[in-house]
Enzyme design. Structure first.
Site, PDB file in Angstrom:
ATOM      1  CE  LYS A 191      28.150  11.346 -30.999  1.00 45.49           C
ATOM      2  NZ  LYS A 191      29.222  10.847 -30.056  1.00 45.49           N
ATOM      3  CE  LYS A 228      34.212   4.148 -30.448  1.00 46.82           C
ATOM      4  NZ  LYS A 228      33.298   4.501 -29.368  1.00 46.82           N
ATOM      5  CB  THR A 235      32.362   8.301 -29.090  1.00 46.37           C
ATOM      6  OG1 THR A 235      32.555   6.936 -28.704  1.00 46.37           O
ATOM      7  CG2 THR A 235      33.174   8.590 -30.348  1.00 46.37           C
TER       8      THR A 235
END
Length: 307
Positions: free
Chosen positions: A258, A190, A115
């Site tokens: 993150k 995502k 990701t």
């Protein structure tokens, strides 16, 4: 960073595609998600090679799966036709891309399940295009459970013809494969997923704290709510563990933090307000400062519950 040494163990037999094509598949990054995905690729008969920065982990898994463990990504790329990447951050992805670009074969396909930002996906694709290799950004959702069970949802950006070529491989580790558009589209989707996860985490942890404050039996609350309109995967799989103070990671809080910083950047670029995400970023930072970054994202309940 992504260097060194030589191969260990031997290849198992390749599994052919319906068109008779044989492709050697390598996997880079054997964390909690990567291990599960690699094992499902091996179960499907496709996996040939693995690499991990901690070499001992790669060699241990290679012995278990009867595949090759490489001690450099360059060597793995030289011997592979399809290369999966599953690492933690944008810089890690580009380190891998820069390393494998030295030895990758023309026509090879690189599939990044990490990701990262859409811009990183675009940069990676451009770097590999110069080597006549293909790139798909293919982040996944479903957590460690999904990786282990082969039931992940995969969001893909890139050339649909390349996706069609490797789809039989992807089906070994996924329950759903969705092509979203050109390179970077998978990562963009995502980001949507991660914003939604933040909101669900906020709603579930707040609601269970609300139930706790009223002195309700939390197990019964979870059972009945899961059966109604408010039921959701996170409540079903994390509700009872979080209320028992158990936060074994399915998805580490620090990693979601993150990811949400990536979402924040996209929101700034598009002028989109994401207040629940902003709140989650702040509360995750608080929990990370307290030493809970390696716990599951359900550790947000630590902040919500009454002492």
């Amino acid at each position: 960073m992504w260097k060194n040494k030589q191969a260990h163990t031997g290849f198992s037999a390749n599994r052919p595609f319906s068109n008779g094509e044989y492709m050697k598949v390598g996997f880079i990054g054997l964390g909690a998600m990567g291990q599960g995905m690699a094992k499902n690729l091996a179960k499907g008969g496709y996996l040939q090679a693995v690499y991990n920065r901690t070499c001992s982990k790669a060699h241990e898994l290679a012995t278990e799966l009867t595949v090759t463990a490489y001690d450099s990504v360059q060597s793995l790329a030289e011997q592979s036709d399809v290369i999966f990447i599953c690492v933690s951050a944008d810089n890690d992805v580009m380190d891998v891309i820069d390393a494998i670009a030295a030895t990758i074969k023309p026509g090879s396909v690189v599939i990044d399940t990490s990701t990262v930002g859409s811009n990183t996906a675009v940069r990676a694709a451009a770097a590999l295009a110069g080597k006549q290799a293909h790139f798909l950004d293919a982040p996944v959702s479903g957590g460690v459970e999904g990786a282990n069970k082969g039931s992940l949802a995969m969001m893909i950006g890139g050339d649909p013809a390349v996706l069609a070529r490797v789809r039989p491989i992807l089906e070994c580790m996924t329950a759903r494969i969705e092509h979203l558009g050109p390179t970077g589209s998978g990562q963009a989707c995502k980001a949507v997923n991660q914003v939604m996860c933040a909101g669900i985490n906020q709603a579930v942890t707040e609601a269970l704290s609300f139930a706790q404050a009223q002195g309700l039996d939390l197990d019964k609350v979870i059972d009945v709510v899961c059966g109604g309109a408010a039921g959701n995967w996170f409540l079903q799989h994390r509700g009872k563990t979080m209320t028992q103070g158990l936060f074994k990671p399915g998805f580490k809080l620090a990693l979601h933090h993150k990811d949400l910083l990536i979402c924040r950047e996209i929101a700034a670029q598009t002028g989109t307000a994401i207040p629940l995400t902003e709140r989650t970023v702040s509360e995750y930072a608080q929990l990370m400062q307290q030493g809970y970054g390696d716990e599951d994202i359900s550790a947000l309940y630590r902040i919500k519950r009454k002492p």
